[in-house]
Scaffold this active site. Sequence first.
Site, mmCIF file in Angstrom:
data_model
loop_
_atom_site.group_PDB
_atom_site.id
_atom_site.type_symbol
_atom_site.label_atom_id
_atom_site.label_comp_id
_atom_site.label_asym_id
_atom_site.label_seq_id
_atom_site.Cartn_x
_atom_site.Cartn_y
_atom_site.Cartn_z
ATOM 1 N N ARG A 39 -16.641 1.478 -1.597
ATOM 2 C CA ARG A 39 -15.996 0.628 -0.599
ATOM 3 C C ARG A 39 -16.634 -0.757 -0.623
ATOM 4 O O ARG A 39 -17.849 -0.890 -0.740
ATOM 5 C CB ARG A 39 -16.130 1.257 0.786
ATOM 6 C CG ARG A 39 -15.079 0.777 1.780
ATOM 7 C CD ARG A 39 -15.100 1.627 3.037
ATOM 8 N NE ARG A 39 -14.913 3.046 2.798
ATOM 9 C CZ ARG A 39 -13.738 3.625 2.577
ATOM 10 N NH1 ARG A 39 -12.645 2.890 2.531
ATOM 11 N NH2 ARG A 39 -13.655 4.925 2.384
ATOM 12 N N LYS A 64 -7.576 -3.208 2.762
ATOM 13 C CA LYS A 64 -6.282 -2.722 3.238
ATOM 14 C C LYS A 64 -5.968 -3.391 4.563
ATOM 15 O O LYS A 64 -6.867 -3.691 5.354
ATOM 16 C CB LYS A 64 -6.283 -1.198 3.390
ATOM 17 C CG LYS A 64 -7.313 -0.647 4.353
ATOM 18 C CD LYS A 64 -7.285 0.873 4.363
ATOM 19 C CE LYS A 64 -8.409 1.436 5.251
ATOM 20 N NZ LYS A 64 -8.421 2.921 5.257
ATOM 21 N N LYS A 107 0.857 -1.185 0.000
ATOM 22 C CA LYS A 107 0.000 0.000 0.000
ATOM 23 C C LYS A 107 0.891 1.231 0.000
ATOM 24 O O LYS A 107 1.599 1.487 0.979
ATOM 25 C CB LYS A 107 -0.933 0.014 1.215
ATOM 26 C CG LYS A 107 -1.952 1.140 1.160
ATOM 27 C CD LYS A 107 -2.882 1.129 2.365
ATOM 28 C CE LYS A 107 -3.986 2.154 2.183
ATOM 29 N NZ LYS A 107 -3.458 3.534 1.995
ATOM 30 N N PHE A 127 -2.564 0.636 -10.138
ATOM 31 C CA PHE A 127 -3.087 -0.589 -9.537
ATOM 32 C C PHE A 127 -4.388 -1.050 -10.181
ATOM 33 O O PHE A 127 -4.927 -2.080 -9.807
ATOM 34 C CB PHE A 127 -3.250 -0.496 -8.017
ATOM 35 C CG PHE A 127 -3.944 0.739 -7.511
ATOM 36 C CD1 PHE A 127 -5.296 0.933 -7.695
ATOM 37 C CD2 PHE A 127 -3.227 1.689 -6.808
ATOM 38 C CE1 PHE A 127 -5.932 2.064 -7.206
ATOM 39 C CE2 PHE A 127 -3.851 2.828 -6.298
ATOM 40 C CZ PHE A 127 -5.207 3.004 -6.502
#
Length: 268
Positions: free
Chosen positions: A180, A186, A38, A110
């Site tokens: 989301r 994460k 990340k 990404f």
Amino acid sequence: MRVIFVLFLFINLLFGVPLMLLGEYKGQDVSGWLASEKLDGIRAYWDGKKLLSRSGKIIAAPSEFTAKFPPFELDGELYSKRGDFQRIQSIVMDKTPNIQAWKEIKFYIFDVPKQSGGLLVRLEKIKDFLKQKPNENIKVIQQKYIKDKDELLLFHDYIVKIGGEGVVVREPNVDYIVGRNDLNLKFKNFKDDECLVVGINQGKGKNSDKMGSITCQKDEKLFKIGSGFSDEDRHNPPKIGEIITYKYQNLTKKGLPRFPIFLRVRKE
């Protein structure tokens, strides 16, 4: 104060870029998923013609930086190196781009949002483009298959050991998901979130001549943040109405962040 926060969310929803947002890893079964570091940079979306922040504002990148970008959409992070967020932010958010400074920045990809297929299939589109038209300003974030939870924990610990912030783990076989969700997660040693600054509180003792804490609002709840600030931050604290990022350990029974620590003001 509630009206201000709701208005902020409405504006973001109305004008922001429809991006994939990460959920939180809480021990879910991620066997066979893809993991990557990340990156702690500035989220950016290339719409085929210009770079946009997640709120939909145009990022003033030099024309030289984006001159050879592809004609299709890219989702990624403007980034230089680990532990360099403040400099990245100052470069990327400068309305008058510094061409020399932008040479430190790369666009780490990404996802390719409008491409169909799973994640690796989507990423092949930008990889194929770069084979035909190499571009030193575009990098594709490396994805690593995770066998099981134990392998994810080892990968996370390795990333943190070398100075990274955490990892992202993603279900490899689904399309790009806006918003989301629990298929893109994460995983960090700490939780982080954003809140609206609604008050500046005078300090006491050694901080009697400057800011001691700020009052924040998140989901109609108010709480104070008094740690994580440098002396410079306390002399020039975040302004009322600004959005800040903070980290915390967990939530109390009342839904408030436990031991919140200031990280940065969101500059967009």
